[in-house]
Design a protein around this motif. Structure first.
Motif, PDB file in Angstrom:
ATOM      1  N   ILE A  73      56.442   2.423 -28.598  1.00  0.00           N
ATOM      2  CA  ILE A  73      56.201   1.284 -29.490  1.00  0.00           C
ATOM      3  C   ILE A  73      56.553  -0.035 -28.805  1.00  0.00           C
ATOM      4  O   ILE A  73      56.109  -1.096 -29.230  1.00  0.00           O
ATOM      5  N   PHE A  74      57.372   0.048 -27.742  1.00  0.00           N
ATOM      6  CA  PHE A  74      57.701  -1.139 -26.946  1.00  0.00           C
ATOM      7  C   PHE A  74      56.962  -1.133 -25.612  1.00  0.00           C
ATOM      8  O   PHE A  74      57.436  -1.686 -24.624  1.00  0.00           O
ATOM      9  N   ALA A  75      55.774  -0.533 -25.583  1.00  0.00           N
ATOM     10  CA  ALA A  75      55.048  -0.370 -24.319  1.00  0.00           C
ATOM     11  C   ALA A  75      54.747  -1.700 -23.643  1.00  0.00           C
ATOM     12  O   ALA A  75      54.796  -1.811 -22.419  1.00  0.00           O
ATOM     13  N   LEU A  76      54.447  -2.732 -24.426  1.00  0.00           N
ATOM     14  CA  LEU A  76      54.125  -4.041 -23.842  1.00  0.00           C
ATOM     15  C   LEU A  76      55.382  -4.792 -23.418  1.00  0.00           C
ATOM     16  O   LEU A  76      55.320  -5.664 -22.546  1.00  0.00           O
ATOM     17  N   SER A  77      56.496  -4.474 -24.081  1.00  0.00           N
ATOM     18  CA  SER A  77      57.792  -5.081 -23.773  1.00  0.00           C
ATOM     19  C   SER A  77      57.673  -6.619 -23.708  1.00  0.00           C
ATOM     20  O   SER A  77      57.083  -7.224 -24.583  1.00  0.00           O
ATOM     21  N   VAL A  78      58.205  -7.220 -22.643  1.00  0.00           N
ATOM     22  CA  VAL A  78      58.211  -8.691 -22.544  1.00  0.00           C
ATOM     23  C   VAL A  78      57.031  -9.217 -21.734  1.00  0.00           C
ATOM     24  O   VAL A  78      56.940 -10.428 -21.495  1.00  0.00           O
ATOM     25  N   THR A  79      56.122  -8.337 -21.300  1.00  0.00           N
ATOM     26  CA  THR A  79      55.018  -8.783 -20.445  1.00  0.00           C
ATOM     27  C   THR A  79      54.110  -9.825 -21.114  1.00  0.00           C
ATOM     28  O   THR A  79      53.694 -10.786 -20.446  1.00  0.00           O
ATOM     29  N   PRO A  80      53.772  -9.707 -22.419  1.00  0.00           N
ATOM     30  CA  PRO A  80      52.955 -10.786 -23.022  1.00  0.00           C
ATOM     31  C   PRO A  80      53.677 -12.125 -23.007  1.00  0.00           C
ATOM     32  O   PRO A  80      53.044 -13.167 -22.782  1.00  0.00           O
ATOM     33  N   TYR A  81      54.995 -12.120 -23.238  1.00  0.00           N
ATOM     34  CA  TYR A  81      55.746 -13.376 -23.246  1.00  0.00           C
ATOM     35  C   TYR A  81      55.808 -13.982 -21.845  1.00  0.00           C
ATOM     36  O   TYR A  81      55.650 -15.195 -21.686  1.00  0.00           O
ATOM     37  N   ILE A  82      56.019 -13.137 -20.834  1.00  0.00           N
ATOM     38  CA  ILE A  82      56.055 -13.632 -19.455  1.00  0.00           C
ATOM     39  C   ILE A  82      54.703 -14.221 -19.065  1.00  0.00           C
ATOM     40  O   ILE A  82      54.627 -15.320 -18.492  1.00  0.00           O
ATOM     41  N   THR A  83      53.623 -13.504 -19.390  1.00  0.00           N
ATOM     42  CA  THR A  83      52.279 -13.999 -19.096  1.00  0.00           C
ATOM     43  C   THR A  83      52.011 -15.306 -19.820  1.00  0.00           C
ATOM     44  O   THR A  83      51.461 -16.255 -19.252  1.00  0.00           O
ATOM     45  N   SER A  84      52.421 -15.362 -21.096  1.00  0.00           N
ATOM     46  CA  SER A  84      52.238 -16.575 -21.882  1.00  0.00           C
ATOM     47  C   SER A  84      53.000 -17.748 -21.272  1.00  0.00           C
ATOM     48  O   SER A  84      52.475 -18.871 -21.199  1.00  0.00           O
ATOM     49  N   SER A  85      54.224 -17.501 -20.823  1.00  0.00           N
ATOM     50  CA  SER A  85      55.029 -18.564 -20.215  1.00  0.00           C
ATOM     51  C   SER A  85      54.360 -19.118 -18.966  1.00  0.00           C
ATOM     52  O   SER A  85      54.340 -20.336 -18.741  1.00  0.00           O
ATOM     53  N   ILE A  86      53.802 -18.207 -18.155  1.00  0.00           N
ATOM     54  CA  ILE A  86      53.116 -18.640 -16.934  1.00  0.00           C
ATOM     55  C   ILE A  86      51.881 -19.474 -17.281  1.00  0.00           C
ATOM     56  O   ILE A  86      51.629 -20.524 -16.682  1.00  0.00           O
ATOM     57  N   ILE A  87      51.115 -19.017 -18.281  1.00  0.00           N
ATOM     58  CA  ILE A  87      49.899 -19.736 -18.686  1.00  0.00           C
ATOM     59  C   ILE A  87      50.245 -21.141 -19.181  1.00  0.00           C
ATOM     60  O   ILE A  87      49.600 -22.128 -18.795  1.00  0.00           O
ATOM     61  N   ILE A 163      60.438  -7.422 -29.793  1.00  0.00           N
ATOM     62  CA  ILE A 163      61.178  -7.626 -28.538  1.00  0.00           C
ATOM     63  C   ILE A 163      61.457  -9.117 -28.330  1.00  0.00           C
ATOM     64  O   ILE A 163      62.564  -9.509 -27.929  1.00  0.00           O
ATOM     65  N   MET A 164      60.445  -9.967 -28.595  1.00  0.00           N
ATOM     66  CA  MET A 164      60.656 -11.416 -28.463  1.00  0.00           C
ATOM     67  C   MET A 164      61.746 -11.889 -29.424  1.00  0.00           C
ATOM     68  O   MET A 164      62.588 -12.715 -29.064  1.00  0.00           O
ATOM     69  N   TRP A 165      61.717 -11.352 -30.656  1.00  0.00           N
ATOM     70  CA  TRP A 165      62.723 -11.734 -31.649  1.00  0.00           C
ATOM     71  C   TRP A 165      64.116 -11.299 -31.202  1.00  0.00           C
ATOM     72  O   TRP A 165      65.086 -12.061 -31.342  1.00  0.00           O
ATOM     73  N   LEU A 166      64.216 -10.092 -30.647  1.00  0.00           N
ATOM     74  CA  LEU A 166      65.506  -9.615 -30.141  1.00  0.00           C
ATOM     75  C   LEU A 166      65.995 -10.496 -28.993  1.00  0.00           C
ATOM     76  O   LEU A 166      67.192 -10.792 -28.889  1.00  0.00           O
ATOM     77  N   GLU A 172      70.615 -16.730 -28.858  1.00  0.00           N
ATOM     78  CA  GLU A 172      71.320 -17.468 -29.903  1.00  0.00           C
ATOM     79  C   GLU A 172      72.758 -16.980 -30.104  1.00  0.00           C
ATOM     80  O   GLU A 172      73.692 -17.789 -30.188  1.00  0.00           O
ATOM     81  N   LYS A 173      72.949 -15.656 -30.170  1.00  0.00           N
ATOM     82  CA  LYS A 173      74.258 -15.107 -30.535  1.00  0.00           C
ATOM     83  C   LYS A 173      74.933 -14.328 -29.416  1.00  0.00           C
ATOM     84  O   LYS A 173      76.121 -14.005 -29.517  1.00  0.00           O
ATOM     85  N   GLY A 174      74.176 -13.992 -28.382  1.00  0.00           N
ATOM     86  CA  GLY A 174      74.735 -13.186 -27.308  1.00  0.00           C
ATOM     87  C   GLY A 174      75.079 -14.008 -26.085  1.00  0.00           C
ATOM     88  O   GLY A 174      75.557 -15.138 -26.183  1.00  0.00           O
ATOM     89  N   VAL A 175      74.806 -13.425 -24.929  1.00  0.00           N
ATOM     90  CA  VAL A 175      75.113 -14.072 -23.650  1.00  0.00           C
ATOM     91  C   VAL A 175      73.868 -14.040 -22.767  1.00  0.00           C
ATOM     92  O   VAL A 175      73.242 -12.993 -22.595  1.00  0.00           O
ATOM     93  N   GLY A 176      73.513 -15.194 -22.195  1.00  0.00           N
ATOM     94  CA  GLY A 176      72.388 -15.265 -21.270  1.00  0.00           C
ATOM     95  C   GLY A 176      71.075 -15.548 -21.976  1.00  0.00           C
ATOM     96  O   GLY A 176      70.996 -15.663 -23.211  1.00  0.00           O
ATOM     97  N   ASN A 177      70.012 -15.649 -21.178  1.00  0.00           N
ATOM     98  CA  ASN A 177      68.661 -15.815 -21.701  1.00  0.00           C
ATOM     99  C   ASN A 177      68.142 -14.455 -22.158  1.00  0.00           C
ATOM    100  O   ASN A 177      68.062 -13.510 -21.377  1.00  0.00           O
ATOM    101  N   GLY A 178      67.791 -14.357 -23.446  1.00  0.00           N
ATOM    102  CA  GLY A 178      67.460 -13.064 -24.034  1.00  0.00           C
ATOM    103  C   GLY A 178      66.330 -12.326 -23.352  1.00  0.00           C
ATOM    104  O   GLY A 178      66.451 -11.139 -23.023  1.00  0.00           O
ATOM    105  N   ILE A 179      65.210 -13.010 -23.118  1.00  0.00           N
ATOM    106  CA  ILE A 179      64.050 -12.368 -22.491  1.00  0.00           C
ATOM    107  C   ILE A 179      64.413 -11.890 -21.084  1.00  0.00           C
ATOM    108  O   ILE A 179      64.045 -10.777 -20.673  1.00  0.00           O
ATOM    109  N   SER A 180      65.145 -12.709 -20.347  1.00  0.00           N
ATOM    110  CA  SER A 180      65.552 -12.335 -18.986  1.00  0.00           C
ATOM    111  C   SER A 180      66.484 -11.118 -19.002  1.00  0.00           C
ATOM    112  O   SER A 180      66.372 -10.231 -18.155  1.00  0.00           O
ATOM    113  N   ILE A 181      67.401 -11.072 -19.972  1.00  0.00           N
ATOM    114  CA  ILE A 181      68.332  -9.951 -20.078  1.00  0.00           C
ATOM    115  C   ILE A 181      67.586  -8.653 -20.394  1.00  0.00           C
ATOM    116  O   ILE A 181      67.877  -7.596 -19.826  1.00  0.00           O
ATOM    117  N   ILE A 182      66.603  -8.728 -21.297  1.00  0.00           N
ATOM    118  CA  ILE A 182      65.807  -7.536 -21.632  1.00  0.00           C
ATOM    119  C   ILE A 182      65.002  -7.082 -20.421  1.00  0.00           C
ATOM    120  O   ILE A 182      64.898  -5.878 -20.132  1.00  0.00           O
TER     121      ILE A 182
END
Length: 439
Positions: A73-87, A163-166, A172-182
Motif C-alpha cells: 500500500i506504500f509502494a509509491l512511498s515518497v517518490t511522487p513527492y520527490i519528483t514533484s519537488s524536482i519539477i 506517507i506525505m502526511w506522516l 512538525e513534532k519529531g526530529v529532522g525533515n520528515g520526507i528525508s527521514i522516511i
C-alpha cells in the motif's frame, strides 16, 4: 554523533521528538509489508526484474524500501513527492510567479510547499494508474478489471498521500525533515538484505582465508566509500566578505568580516538521479511496450545504457554508455547549481548591504568572480560525485556485487544524518539558551 544523541535523550522535548519519529518510522515500515489488494507480488517482482535495469531497480528499491517489489500500500512511498519537488524547482526558472513565491519569505515557501503536495498527489494518481494497468496487462493482478484497477489506484494514491502526511508530522513534532527521514529509513531497511546477498556471494562456502579476505575487502570498500561521501558532503569553498564601516547617528556600524559558503557538491545527489533516470528511460519504454529489439546495434545500445555492463568483461562498447553517463552527471551538476545558486543575486545583495569580496569590486566584477569560482568547484564536486557513484557500479560489473545501497544511497544517508544531527544540536543550543534566560 553518539554523544549528541546521548545528550539529546536527557532533554525531554528532544527525547519525545526522537521517540515520536521512531514510532512514525515503525508505521512506515509496517505499511510497506501490507500488499495492495488483488495483486500477485511474485509476478510483479519478476516483471520489475525484467523491465528495469538493475541500476534503476536498485534505485527504486532503495527509495521505496523494497515496497515496490511487493506492491504494498506504500509502494509509491515518497517518490511522487520527490519528483514533484524536482519539477517545481525546475519550473521556478520558467514561471516568474513561482520565482516570486520562492523569494517571498516564509509565506512564499509555504505556498510552494502546498503546490508541491498537490502536484505530488496528481503524480501519485498518474503513476499508480500506469503501474496498475501495466502490471494488469502482464497478469500480475488476480482480477484485471475496471473495479480492481480503480481500487488499487485509490489505495496506492492514499498510501503515498499518507506517507506525505506522516513526513509532515515528523517535521512538525519529531526530529529532522520528515520526507528525508522516511527516505533514509527506506534505504537503510535494504542494507541487511544487501549484506546477506554479499555474504552468500563472496563468503559462504569459501575456505576461512578467502572468507576473511572477502569480509575485509567488503568492509574496506564500504568504509572508503562512506568516508569519501562524508568528505564530499562537508567540503565547501568559503568566499571572504567584508562590510564597509558607516556612521549611523553617533555610532559606527559595519566593518565586520564573514564568508559565503559554497558547497563543493552543490547539486547533492540530484545529478546522479537525473542521469540514471534519463539513461533508464529507453529500457523501461521498450520493456513496458514489449518492443522486440532484433538488431545487434540496438542490443548493444541498450547494453551500453545499462550500468551492469559498464565494467563487465567482454562488453567494450558499454564504455560508450559510461562516457555518456559522465557527461550527463557533469551537465546536470552545472544545471542544478544554476537553479539553486544565483551569483548575480548574491552580488547585488552584497552591494546593497555594503559588502564586498576583498580585492574584487562590487557589482558585476563580484558576479563574474563568483561565477568563476562556482564553475571551478562544480566540476570538482561532479568528479567526486562520480567517483562515489561508480565504486559500487564497478564492483557490480566486475564481480556481480549487486546491492542497492550504492553511491547514490550513501550520499542520501550521509546527507540526511548530518542535517538531522545538526538540527538536534541546534535544538539543544536553543534549549540551553532558553534555560539560561529563564534563570
Amino acid at each position: 554523533m553518539l554523544k549528541t544523541l546521548r545528550n539529546a535523550f536527557k532533554i525531554k522535548e528532544i527525547r519525545n521528538g526522537l521517540l515520536f519519529t521512531l514510532f512514525i518510522l515503525v508505521v512506515v515500515r509496517l505499511g510497506s509489508k501490507i500488499p495492495a489488494p488483488g495483486v500477485n507480488a511474485a509476478v510483479i517482482e519478476q516483471i520489475m526484474a525484467n523491465s528495469l535495469g538493475e541500476a534503476a531497480k536498485n534505485l527504486l528499491s532503495s527509495f521505496t524500501g523494497g515496497s515496490m517489489e511487493k506492491f504494498s500500500i506504500f509502494a509509491l512511498s515518497v517518490t511522487p513527492y520527490i519528483t514533484s519537488s524536482i519539477i517545481i524547482q525546475l519550473l521556478t526558472i520558467a514561471i516568474p510567479a513561482l520565482e516570486d513565491l520562492q523569494k517571498d519569505g516564509e509565506d512564499g515557501r509555504k505556498k510552494i510547499t502546498a503546490i508541491t503536495r498537490v502536484v505530488a498527489v496528481i503524480l501519485a494518481i498518474i503513476e499508480s494508474l500506469g503501474l496498475t494497468i501495466g502490471f494488469g496487462r502482464q497478469g500480475a493482478l488476480n482480477n484485471y478489471n475496471a473495479f480492481s484497477v480503480i481500487t488499487i489506484v485509490v489505495v496506492l494514491t492514499a498510501g503515498s498521500t499518507f506517507i506525505m502526511w506522516l513526513g509532515d508530522r515528523i517535521t512538525e513534532k519529531g526530529v529532522g525533515n520528515g520526507i528525508s527521514i522516511i527516505l533514509l529509513i527506506n534505504i537503510v531497511s535494504r542494507i541487511p538484505e544487501n549484506l546477506h546477498s554479499l555474504k552468500v556471494m563472496f563468503v559462504s562456502g569459501k575456505n576461512i582465508v578467502l572468507q576473511v579476505i572477502a569480509v575485509v575487502v567488503i568492509a574496506a570498500i564500504i568504509l572508503v566509500t562512506t568516508i569519501l561521501t562524508i568528505l564530499l558532503n562537508d567540503a565547501e569553498r568559503r568566499i571572504p566578505v567584508s562590510y564597509a564601516q558607516r556612521v549611523a547617528g553617533r555610532r559606527r556600524v559595519g566593518g565586520q568580516s564573514t564568508h559565503i559558503p559554497l558547497k563543493v557538491n552543490t547539486g547533492n545527489v540530484m545529478p546522479i538521479i537525473f542521469a540514471s533516470t534519463l539513461m533508464s528511460v529507453p529500457s523501461v519504454i521498450i520493456n513496458l511496450f514489449s518492443v522486440n529489439v532484433k538488431s545487434t546495434v540496438g542490443t548493444r545500445i541498450l547494453e551500453g545504457l545499462n550500468q551492469n555492463f559498464w565494467f563487465k568483461p567482454g562488453y567494450p562498447w558499454a564504455y560508450i554508455g559510461l562516457a555518456l553517463y559522465i557527461v550527463l552527471v557533469i551537465f546536470f551538476a552545472y544545471f542544478y547549481t544554476s537553479i539553486s545558486f544565483n551569483p548575480m543575486e548574491i552580488a547585488q545583495n552584497l552591494k546593497k548591504s555594503g559588502g564586498f569580496v576583498p580585492g574584487i569590486r562590487p557589482g558585476k566584477p563580484t558576479q563574474e568572480y563568483l561565477n568563476n569560482i562556482l564553475n571551478y568547484i562544480v566540476i570538482i564536486g561532479a568528479v567526486g560525485l562520480m567517483i562515489v557513484a561508480l565504486i559500487p557500479i564497478f564492483f557490480n560489473g566486475r564481480f556481480g556485487a549487486d546491492v542497492s545501497f550504492g553511491g547514490t544511497s550513501l550520499i542520501i544517508i550521509v546527507g540526511v544524518i548530518i542535517e538531522t544531527i545538526k538540527q538536534i544540536e541546534s535544538k539543544m543550543v536553543v534549549r540551553n539558551y532558553s534555560g539560561f534566560l529563564n534563570n
